[in-house]
Design a protein around this motif. Structure first.
Motif, PDB file in Angstrom:
ATOM      1  N   TYR A  37      -0.082 -16.206  18.977  1.00  0.00           N
ATOM      2  CA  TYR A  37      -0.321 -15.646  20.318  1.00  0.00           C
ATOM      3  C   TYR A  37      -1.763 -15.283  20.630  1.00  0.00           C
ATOM      4  O   TYR A  37      -2.080 -14.985  21.761  1.00  0.00           O
ATOM      5  CB  TYR A  37       0.579 -14.415  20.534  1.00  0.00           C
ATOM      6  N   TRP A  38      -2.626 -15.286  19.647  1.00  0.00           N
ATOM      7  CA  TRP A  38      -4.013 -14.910  19.944  1.00  0.00           C
ATOM      8  C   TRP A  38      -4.854 -16.166  20.128  1.00  0.00           C
ATOM      9  O   TRP A  38      -4.681 -17.152  19.408  1.00  0.00           O
ATOM     10  CB  TRP A  38      -4.588 -14.054  18.806  1.00  0.00           C
ATOM     11  N   ASP A  39      -5.804 -16.085  21.037  1.00  0.00           N
ATOM     12  CA  ASP A  39      -6.668 -17.246  21.256  1.00  0.00           C
ATOM     13  C   ASP A  39      -7.728 -17.301  20.144  1.00  0.00           C
ATOM     14  O   ASP A  39      -7.914 -16.317  19.408  1.00  0.00           O
ATOM     15  CB  ASP A  39      -7.284 -17.191  22.667  1.00  0.00           C
ATOM     16  N   ARG A  41     -10.874 -17.155  19.973  1.00  0.00           N
ATOM     17  CA  ARG A  41     -11.938 -16.154  19.989  1.00  0.00           C
ATOM     18  C   ARG A  41     -11.461 -14.831  19.389  1.00  0.00           C
ATOM     19  O   ARG A  41     -12.148 -14.202  18.595  1.00  0.00           O
ATOM     20  CB  ARG A  41     -12.374 -15.955  21.459  1.00  0.00           C
ATOM     21  N   MET A  42     -10.252 -14.429  19.773  1.00  0.00           N
ATOM     22  CA  MET A  42      -9.726 -13.175  19.244  1.00  0.00           C
ATOM     23  C   MET A  42      -9.478 -13.273  17.736  1.00  0.00           C
ATOM     24  O   MET A  42      -9.733 -12.329  16.991  1.00  0.00           O
ATOM     25  CB  MET A  42      -8.426 -12.811  19.978  1.00  0.00           C
ATOM     26  N   LYS A  43      -8.996 -14.438  17.319  1.00  0.00           N
ATOM     27  CA  LYS A  43      -8.743 -14.613  15.882  1.00  0.00           C
ATOM     28  C   LYS A  43     -10.045 -14.499  15.105  1.00  0.00           C
ATOM     29  O   LYS A  43     -10.127 -13.797  14.091  1.00  0.00           O
ATOM     30  CB  LYS A  43      -8.106 -15.988  15.621  1.00  0.00           C
TER      31      LYS A  43
END
Lengths: 76, 954
Positions: A37-39, A41-43
């Motif tokens: 669920y995380w994009d 960039r967030m990862k």
């Protein structure tokens, strides 16, 4: 809350919701959730936060982030 | 089609499976047992004269016009109250009947104004029609005696008038209010000749009374007594078109009744499967926003948000928007832009916006307003059942024995379904009705209303849904009330055992959790027993479930409860999310989430991606994109710079307004595609005017997965339907899109989405509506899901650990604020505030318990300051015992209130759905708007300036 702190907060919040599971199983579930669920960039940000050790990741979250780091590296 | 009134068969349809055959006027007809003679005759085309009967309310037998003769029976019974019997022989037209009917009509007309030519109901009046049908030529009694002529009209209601001088006291309005709407506002005051329809108490009019302006009485009225003001002003319609309402997720279908290009009235369609001919004040009457002077119909651009808007051609606006998106991507990277699809728009329009993002922008940064409402439903039901949607059709409720409503207020937010629910809950119906359990911090109207008395109301502390549901499960499992056979056959037994062990733990007992939940263990245990043992148990829930930091966990806890009690896969049961917006289900189905392609397939699924890559001839990113709150975080970090928003006002609807505005202000290209210059447009660089639901053709999907046609009834004022605007933007970006109509978009959806495989406009026009999945195994759609197997195979029990919210009360912020909606307004009010609905709710109010108000020295109507850790605003207080002490409530329909300045950035752990329902606040006396409110108003006015001829106007 800065965006890095917010990301750490979010990751820890996911871990708390798997709190009824054993730590290993919880870390796997948290990693699975972040991967799904995380994009990107967030990862990469959360992986960076863990590396810099500036943030307060819970033990389960830190383990989950290690799994995320492994998977994202192995996927290129 | 040319104008024809809707068919009225006189009395309701019988649901009996037995049939009887009768002879009516020497013709035989076979009908279900229990059908009235009147309806049997009507079904074969014989219209027996009638006045007090209409087919959505029970027969009453008062007008004495529908008399018939039946062989072997004495007298002339009323055909509306006489059920057919085998071998009955009926005559509907004899000299005796003719004489009797003429006599009855003569009496009616002797007390009725003879102003047919100038009457607003001329040619659409049942009294006029029956006078003609019975051949009335003269009134022997004269018009001089006592009568009701000349009585004053009640014009207080903004949408319809009540003219008692034209009333024939048939009581159809009163009965419609009771039986269809369930409000019991109207009554017949007085007796005999003095009988008069009253809107409520003797000093009430149709604005001040408990009337909810659903329009059922207007629809039921056979004369001009209760009639739409719009008909009086414009005249009768000359054509009608069936379309679907664009307000809530109930998805009522209406006949848009037109005269030329002018909409005369919206009349609920009797054959509509979601609403069965009923409506609410919004769908029925609040469509005036479509022509409101605030509507912007010309494209506009500006280089910075400090400049006034400049009206430009479509070509210039689109090429500017496209070049800006490209510029931003070149400068900040492929992932620096995204889009937001609208739950207000059609499936076809939503599909194109997400296609533009995935295929044109080359990333998955697409999200939708479901993020802030039902994204936890998507996550929770997909995890437990395998698909992200409610399990039942609305009709299922007729077979429910126990109805559990949690975190929903159907009579306000889903009023037409709320009425349906009330019909099933009425204790005075034949089987005693279904029993009701309400879990809500507020005493919503359903808890106690006429003929309805909830068996249990569990007034929990906001934020403790998971604890309450786990406690209910604890009782059901430890008292061995589960449906073990169902669980063994349909669910994963090992997962069940783990879950059962978890909920059985003493720490989940209602007694242990009482200090947290505030719910009496005795009541909770009784409610659990009733739900598990009371027959068919159906759960209905709304945003009081999803908009919490544990929204997804609560949805899964609900699913666990339904599976544990075997309440899945048949009529009368199920898990039923009451979806907010008209097409929020559809927007989710169409691939609006950043991690999912249409039909809920994850972007990491290579097979699913391959279908899209083959059809669109572009690579699809296998990584999920940003969700709305993540987009705003990234914008504040200067890494997300461009956004295309179709039909959503994120600045007003999303939490923590200051954070949203900081995110928007940091972007270099914000494209707003909307009807009005909404709050988000204050930060926009391109404004693309949108079209209303009356101006487009497409489909909406309602809360029961029902796909229904939206048919264009007038030309778009802005010149283009919304899907055309998106197509033109895509073309300006260099994409080779060539849809000639929205039907071709649905064909593409159908090719790429297995659950829509059998859907096309042709089939929808033919069937009226279809519920997905529509595929090879269910070619006509699926009213009830998971009948033999769950979509995922075995149902999955998920352990839902109660984690208290981090939003805590304390000495500075001792109260909990929860937010919601009221009947007359819709969401951020962009539409309803631009209608006469403001008559009922001109401003947002803060509801507070009398004790809390007294402790603060506040009186009804006082201005108060509402402050939280995020911000503060002011609004007036309404003191009510509906609130529990310690909890306050407000709505967010008016931008001046800025309720979301107060809400926090806490969100659901799984989906980032904001925690609107729990904010720790303080309330103090105030003497006026806050600085933020004053500055905001000034900024808004400045940013709305339009430079039309080289000069800025406001």
């Amino acid at each position: 809350m800065s965006s890095a702190d917010h990301l750490v907060y979010m990751a820890n919040q996911i871990a708390r919701n798997f709190g009824a599971l054993a730590d290993d199983a919880a870390a796997t579930k948290v990693a699975e959730h972040i991967l799904l669920y995380w994009d990107p960039r967030m990862k990469s940000r959360i992986v960076q936060c863990a590396k810099n050790e500036v943030s307060e990741l819970s033990a389960v979250t830190a383990e989950a982030v290690r799994i995320v780091a492994d998977k994202t590296t192995s996927n290129g | 089609m040319t104008y024809q009134p809707q068919k009225d068969l006189g009395t309701p349809q019988s649901k009996s499976k037995d049939v009887v055959t009768v002879s009516i006027d020497d013709r035989e007809i076979t009908v279900p047992a229990g059908t009235s003679v009147m309806r049997a005759a009507a079904e074969m085309g014989t219209r027996i004269p009638k006045l007090c009967a209409t087919d959505n309310i029970k027969s009453f037998g008062s007008c004495r016009l529908c008399l018939v003769e039946i062989y072997g029976r004495r007298g002339t019974p009323a055909s509306c109250t006489t059920p057919v019997e085998d071998n009955m022989v009926v005559k509907t037209q004899t000299p005796l009947l003719q004489k009797l009917r003429k006599g009855v009509m003569e009496l009616y007309i002797s007390d009725h104004p003879l102003d047919c030519l100038t009457c607003s109901a001329n040619n659409d009046c049942e009294l006029q029609e029956q006078a003609a049908n019975v051949g009335l030529r003269d009134v022997r009694y004269g018009y001089e005696g006592a009568n009701h002529l000349g009585e004053a009209k009640d014009t207080s209601n903004p949408y319809f008038d009540f003219d008692p001088s034209k009333c024939i006291a048939c009581s159809r309005c009163v009965r419609a209010c009771d039986e269809v709407q369930g409000t019991f506002a109207l009554t017949v005051d007085g007796r005999g000749f003095a009988s008069k329809i009253s809107a409520g108490l003797s000093d009430d009019d149709f604005l001040s009374s408990e009337c909810v302006s659903c329009g059922a009485c207007v629809e039921a009225c056979p004369t001009a007594t209760l009639q739409e003001k719009s008909v009086a002003e414009i005249g009768l319609p000359d054509r009608s078109e069936i379309t679907t309402c664009a307000y809530c997720g109930v998805g009522c279908t209406f006949r848009a009744e037109m005269r030329g290009e002018q909409l005369v009235r919206m009349v609920p369609w009797k054959d509509g499967k979601a609403n069965h001919g009923h409506s609410c004040v919004k769908g029925r009457f609040a469509w005036g926003y479509a022509n409101h002077r605030d509507r912007v119909t010309k494209p506009m651009i500006r280089e910075s948000i400090s400049e006034p808007w400049r009206e430009v051609s479509w070509g210039e606006a689109l090429s500017y928007a496209a070049s800006e998106i490209k510029r931003v991507q070149e400068k900040y990277g492929r992932l620096s832009v995204g889009g937001i699809t609208s739950s207000r728009c059609t499936n076809e329009e939503v599909f194109l916006v997400q296609k533009l993002v995935r295929a044109g922008f080359g990333n998955n940064n697409v999200d939708t307003c479901a993020r802030v409402c039902h994204s936890p439903t998507g996550y929770g039901l997909k995890t437990t059942f395998g698909t992200s949607a409610g399990t039942q059709d609305f009709d299922s409720i007729e077979q429910s024995d126990v109805i559990l409503v949690i975190g929903a207020n159907p009579t306000d937010a889903h009023p037409v379904f709320g009425s349906r629910m009330k019909q099933r809950l009425r204790a005075d119906i034949r089987d005693g009705g279904a029993k009701l359990i309400v879990i809500d911090p507020r005493q919503i109207d359903l808890v106690r209303s006429p003929h309805i008395n909830a068996e249990h109301h569990l007034p929990l502390q906001p934020g403790t849904n998971v604890a309450v549901l786990t406690a209910l499960a604890h009782v059901i499992v430890t008292e061995r009330l589960t449906d073990e056979q169902f669980i063994r056959e349909r669910c994963n037994w090992e997962e069940y055992r783990e879950w059962a062990a978890f909920v059985s733990d003493d720490r989940h007992a209602p007694e242990t959790l009482e200090p947290v939940t505030g719910v009496s263990p005795k009541d909770l245990r009784a409610a659990a027993r009733l739900f598990a043992t009371g027959g068919n148990g159906a759960i209905y829930y709304g945003l009081g479930v999803t908009e919490h930091s544990q929204g997804s966990s609560t949805v899964m806890a609900i699913a666990n409860l339904a599976m544990a009690t075997g309440n899945i896969g048949k009529p009368g049961v199920g898990v039923n999310p009451l979806r907010g917006q008209n097409n929020v289900q559809g927007a989710c189905d169409m691939g609006s989430f950043p991690h999912e392609l249409s039909g809920y397939r994850h972007v990491s699924d290579a097979d699913a991606r391959a279908m899209f890559e083959a059809e669109w001839d572009v690579p699809i990113d296998a990584e999920p994109g940003l969700r709305i709150p993540n987009m705003l975080d990234a914008a504040v970090d200067n890494e997300f710079k461009g956004l295309y928003v179709q039909g959503e006002d994120i600045l007003q609807s999303d939490p923590n307004t200051k954070h949203v505005s900081a995110g928007l202000a940091a972007m270099e290209c914000v494209i707003v595609h909307d009807l009005f210059l909404n709050e988000t447009a204050n930060y926009a660089h391109v404004f693309l005017p949108g079209s209303t639901f009356l101006e487009k053709t497409g489909t909406f999907t309602n809360a029961e997965r029902r796909i229904q046609m939206v048919n264009k009834v007038m030309a778009p004022k802005n010149g283009l339907e919304d899907w055309e605007v998106t197509q033109e933007l895509a073309r300006a970006m260099g994409l080779d899109w060539n849809y000639e109509n929205s039907s071709q978009i649905m064909d593409e959806i159908s090719r790429l989405t297995p659950s829509f495989a059998g859907v096309s406009f042709d089939r929808l026009q033919e069937e009226g509506s279809m519920q997905w999945p529509v595929n090879e195994s269910s070619p006509n759609g699926t009213p009830i899901m998971h009948v033999d197997d769950f979509v995922r195979g075995k149902g999955q029990f998920v352990v839902t650990n109660y984690v208290p919210t981090d939003e805590k009360t304390g000495p500075r912020f001792p109260l909990l604020l929860t937010t919601g909606r009221i009947l007359s307004h819709y969401n951020v009010g962009a539409q309803t505030r631009r209608t006469e609905n403001t008559a009922w709710h001109p401003e947002d109010l803060l509801e507070m318990h009398p004790t809390d108000a007294e402790n603060r020295g506040l009186q009804e109507g006082d201005w108060t300051k509402l402050s939280s850790r995020s911000g503060e605003t002011t609004l007036r207080v309404k003191i009510t015992e509906r609130m529990a002490p310690g909890v306050v409530y407000t709505t967010f329909h008016h931008p001046a209130t800025q309720a979301n300045v107060v809400t926090t950035e806490h969100s659901d752990w799984a989906t980032n759905c904001p925690e609107y329902k729990v904010t720790a606040v303080q309330v103090t006396a105030s003497n006026g708007p806050t600085d933020w409110q004053e500055n905001y108003e000034e900024r808004s006015q400045k940013s709305r300036r339009i430079d039309t001829h080289g000069e800025a106007v406001e």
